[in-house]
Design a protein around this motif. Structure first.
Motif, mmCIF file in Angstrom:
data_model
loop_
_atom_site.group_PDB
_atom_site.id
_atom_site.type_symbol
_atom_site.label_atom_id
_atom_site.label_comp_id
_atom_site.label_asym_id
_atom_site.label_seq_id
_atom_site.Cartn_x
_atom_site.Cartn_y
_atom_site.Cartn_z
ATOM 1 N N MET A 1 -5.993 -14.334 4.906
ATOM 2 C CA MET A 1 -5.976 -13.384 3.786
ATOM 3 C C MET A 1 -4.654 -12.628 3.756
ATOM 4 O O MET A 1 -4.093 -12.363 2.683
ATOM 5 C CB MET A 1 -7.148 -12.417 3.920
ATOM 6 C CG MET A 1 -7.430 -11.586 2.679
ATOM 7 S SD MET A 1 -8.863 -10.506 2.924
ATOM 8 C CE MET A 1 -9.063 -9.876 1.252
ATOM 9 N N LEU A 2 -4.154 -12.291 4.947
ATOM 10 C CA LEU A 2 -2.881 -11.580 5.035
ATOM 11 C C LEU A 2 -1.750 -12.393 4.412
ATOM 12 O O LEU A 2 -0.892 -11.845 3.709
ATOM 13 C CB LEU A 2 -2.570 -11.271 6.505
ATOM 14 C CG LEU A 2 -1.255 -10.568 6.803
ATOM 15 C CD1 LEU A 2 -1.193 -9.201 6.128
ATOM 16 C CD2 LEU A 2 -1.070 -10.415 8.316
ATOM 17 N N THR A 3 -1.752 -13.697 4.641
ATOM 18 C CA THR A 3 -0.676 -14.537 4.092
ATOM 19 C C THR A 3 -0.748 -14.634 2.576
ATOM 20 O O THR A 3 0.254 -14.986 1.939
ATOM 21 C CB THR A 3 -0.728 -15.959 4.677
ATOM 22 O OG1 THR A 3 -1.912 -16.632 4.238
ATOM 23 C CG2 THR A 3 -0.674 -15.920 6.197
ATOM 24 N N ARG A 4 -1.902 -14.318 2.006
ATOM 25 C CA ARG A 4 -2.065 -14.406 0.553
ATOM 26 C C ARG A 4 -1.951 -13.050 -0.138
ATOM 27 O O ARG A 4 -1.967 -12.975 -1.366
ATOM 28 C CB ARG A 4 -3.411 -15.051 0.214
ATOM 29 C CG ARG A 4 -3.465 -16.542 0.577
ATOM 30 C CD ARG A 4 -4.921 -17.016 0.688
ATOM 31 N NE ARG A 4 -5.012 -18.447 0.905
ATOM 32 C CZ ARG A 4 -4.771 -19.055 2.059
ATOM 33 N NH1 ARG A 4 -4.372 -18.348 3.111
ATOM 34 N NH2 ARG A 4 -4.910 -20.368 2.183
ATOM 35 N N ALA A 5 -1.870 -11.986 0.650
ATOM 36 C CA ALA A 5 -1.759 -10.643 0.072
ATOM 37 C C ALA A 5 -0.412 -10.476 -0.619
ATOM 38 O O ALA A 5 0.626 -10.889 -0.096
ATOM 39 C CB ALA A 5 -1.928 -9.593 1.167
ATOM 40 N N GLU A 6 -0.425 -9.848 -1.776
ATOM 41 C CA GLU A 6 0.795 -9.703 -2.570
ATOM 42 C C GLU A 6 1.393 -8.309 -2.505
ATOM 43 O O GLU A 6 2.567 -8.128 -2.835
ATOM 44 C CB GLU A 6 0.511 -10.080 -4.029
ATOM 45 C CG GLU A 6 0.121 -11.546 -4.201
ATOM 46 C CD GLU A 6 -0.108 -11.909 -5.656
ATOM 47 O OE1 GLU A 6 -0.124 -10.984 -6.513
ATOM 48 O OE2 GLU A 6 -0.272 -13.110 -5.951
ATOM 49 N N THR A 7 0.606 -7.326 -2.095
ATOM 50 C CA THR A 7 1.134 -5.963 -2.044
ATOM 51 C C THR A 7 1.206 -5.476 -0.606
ATOM 52 O O THR A 7 0.423 -5.900 0.255
ATOM 53 C CB THR A 7 0.249 -4.991 -2.852
ATOM 54 O OG1 THR A 7 -1.012 -4.814 -2.160
ATOM 55 C CG2 THR A 7 -0.002 -5.519 -4.255
ATOM 56 N N MET A 8 2.138 -4.582 -0.344
ATOM 57 C CA MET A 8 2.257 -4.020 1.005
ATOM 58 C C MET A 8 1.017 -3.212 1.355
ATOM 59 O O MET A 8 0.593 -3.189 2.524
ATOM 60 C CB MET A 8 3.512 -3.140 1.091
ATOM 61 C CG MET A 8 3.776 -2.602 2.494
ATOM 62 S SD MET A 8 3.859 -3.898 3.763
ATOM 63 C CE MET A 8 5.333 -4.802 3.215
ATOM 64 N N GLU A 9 0.425 -2.573 0.372
ATOM 65 C CA GLU A 9 -0.801 -1.809 0.620
ATOM 66 C C GLU A 9 -1.893 -2.716 1.170
ATOM 67 O O GLU A 9 -2.568 -2.371 2.158
ATOM 68 C CB GLU A 9 -1.270 -1.144 -0.676
ATOM 69 C CG GLU A 9 -2.545 -0.327 -0.495
ATOM 70 C CD GLU A 9 -3.015 0.291 -1.796
ATOM 71 O OE1 GLU A 9 -4.021 1.034 -1.751
ATOM 72 O OE2 GLU A 9 -2.403 0.029 -2.851
ATOM 73 N N ASP A 10 -2.073 -3.890 0.549
ATOM 74 C CA ASP A 10 -3.091 -4.818 1.028
ATOM 75 C C ASP A 10 -2.720 -5.379 2.394
ATOM 76 O O ASP A 10 -3.582 -5.556 3.263
ATOM 77 C CB ASP A 10 -3.286 -5.964 0.032
ATOM 78 C CG ASP A 10 -4.060 -5.542 -1.208
ATOM 79 O OD1 ASP A 10 -4.716 -4.478 -1.170
ATOM 80 O OD2 ASP A 10 -4.015 -6.276 -2.217
ATOM 81 N N LYS A 11 -1.451 -5.656 2.603
ATOM 82 C CA LYS A 11 -1.019 -6.184 3.898
ATOM 83 C C LYS A 11 -1.294 -5.178 5.007
ATOM 84 O O LYS A 11 -1.770 -5.538 6.095
ATOM 85 C CB LYS A 11 0.460 -6.540 3.852
ATOM 86 C CG LYS A 11 0.767 -7.760 2.980
ATOM 87 C CD LYS A 11 2.266 -8.026 2.890
ATOM 88 C CE LYS A 11 2.547 -9.218 1.974
ATOM 89 N NZ LYS A 11 3.996 -9.495 1.845
ATOM 90 N N ARG A 12 -1.002 -3.910 4.759
ATOM 91 C CA ARG A 12 -1.262 -2.885 5.771
ATOM 92 C C ARG A 12 -2.753 -2.764 6.055
ATOM 93 O O ARG A 12 -3.162 -2.612 7.216
ATOM 94 C CB ARG A 12 -0.691 -1.538 5.293
ATOM 95 C CG ARG A 12 0.821 -1.453 5.375
ATOM 96 C CD ARG A 12 1.316 -0.128 4.838
ATOM 97 N NE ARG A 12 2.754 0.009 5.042
ATOM 98 C CZ ARG A 12 3.577 0.562 4.155
ATOM 99 N NH1 ARG A 12 3.105 1.046 2.998
ATOM 100 N NH2 ARG A 12 4.872 0.643 4.401
ATOM 101 N N ARG A 13 -3.549 -2.830 5.019
ATOM 102 C CA ARG A 13 -4.998 -2.741 5.197
ATOM 103 C C ARG A 13 -5.507 -3.897 6.062
ATOM 104 O O ARG A 13 -6.301 -3.692 6.977
ATOM 105 C CB ARG A 13 -5.681 -2.755 3.829
ATOM 106 C CG ARG A 13 -7.187 -3.023 3.873
ATOM 107 C CD ARG A 13 -7.970 -1.912 4.554
ATOM 108 N NE ARG A 13 -8.053 -0.747 3.711
ATOM 109 C CZ ARG A 13 -9.086 0.112 3.719
ATOM 110 N NH1 ARG A 13 -10.077 -0.077 4.546
ATOM 111 N NH2 ARG A 13 -9.091 1.157 2.935
ATOM 112 N N ILE A 14 -5.040 -5.099 5.777
ATOM 113 C CA ILE A 14 -5.510 -6.269 6.524
ATOM 114 C C ILE A 14 -5.034 -6.211 7.976
ATOM 115 O O ILE A 14 -5.772 -6.580 8.894
ATOM 116 C CB ILE A 14 -5.063 -7.566 5.830
ATOM 117 C CG1 ILE A 14 -5.722 -7.661 4.439
ATOM 118 C CG2 ILE A 14 -5.438 -8.795 6.662
ATOM 119 C CD1 ILE A 14 -5.142 -8.735 3.547
ATOM 120 N N ILE A 15 -3.830 -5.728 8.189
ATOM 121 C CA ILE A 15 -3.338 -5.564 9.560
ATOM 122 C C ILE A 15 -4.217 -4.578 10.324
ATOM 123 O O ILE A 15 -4.540 -4.781 11.507
ATOM 124 C CB ILE A 15 -1.865 -5.113 9.556
ATOM 125 C CG1 ILE A 15 -0.970 -6.263 9.068
ATOM 126 C CG2 ILE A 15 -1.433 -4.641 10.940
ATOM 127 C CD1 ILE A 15 0.456 -5.853 8.788
#
Length: 216
Positions: free
Chosen positions: A58-72
């Motif tokens: 899911m992280l590799t498919r996230a398009e926004t930094m907000e989503d990337k931070r959440r998934i991390i």
């Protein structure tokens, strides 16, 4: 109607079946045997490892930094909180995971979820995890945790009602609803994923009971 409202409505039959599953009733009535809970812990612990891979996709498919931070953040909690819970509980209960070979239904759940992660879109993965986490949050909230005599079981239920997990379930719901705003989204595909996850959850939760009769 939001997309998640539609998913919950269209698939109410299978969601209700899971929420009223023998395993869920056994937990709620505090009649789940120690051996059944031990088996469940091994099966669920194996899936948490799979969930790390799912959210990594899911992280590799996230398009926004907000989503990337959440998934991390989610990945950190899975690896350093939930896995740590299983490691500690296995030690305290004397559980050797190798003594509990994964049944076919558990393997099917893990592989089915992993397949969505490998081949699906960000929305597909969000939908699959929303189905699983919303279901867990819902039934765990219905359990009287003070009634549970097994401290490890009480802790496990509480993990799914803690603010962090609840917030995560609502975040997944928002991600699915945002995907629903895309006029090109395949609603039938998303609904099929949601339903399939719950069907797999039902057979997954059959496994630790091993045919045992649970009183309602």
């Amino acid at each position: 109607m939001t997309l998640t409202d539609r998913l919950l409505s269209e698939n109410a039959d299978v969601l209700d079946a899971m929420l009223n599953h023998r395993f869920v009733r056994a937990v709620g009535n505090d009649v789940l045997s120690p051996s059944e809970f031990d088996a469940y812990l091994v099966y669920e612990g194996a899936f948490v490892e799979t969930a790390i891979s799912i959210f990594a996709h899911m992280l590799t498919r996230a398009e926004t930094m907000e989503d990337k931070r959440r998934i991390i953040t989610i990945l950190d909690a899975l690896a350093n909180e939930q896995i740590a819970y299983f490691e500690a509980v296995f030690l305290e209960r004397g559980i050797t995971p190798a003594d509990y070979p994964l049944p076919g239904s558990v393997i099917a759940f893990d592989s089915g979820m992993a397949e969505v992660a490998r081949n699906g879109t960000f929305a597909d993965i969000a939908c699959a995890m929303f189905a699983a986490e919303w279901m867990y949050m819902t039934w765990s909230r219905n359990v009287d945790q003070d009634r549970l005599q097994d401290a490890h079981l009480a802790t496990w239920v509480r993990l799914h009602t803690d603010p962090g997990f609840v917030d995560q379930a609502h975040w997944l719901r928002r991600k699915v609803d945002e995907a629903g705003d895309d006029p090109d989204i395949d609603i039938d595909r998303i609904s099929a994923i949601f339903r399939r996850v719950l069907e797999l959850e039902i057979t997954f939760h059959d496994a630790p009971l091993a045919g045992a009769s649970v009183q309602s």
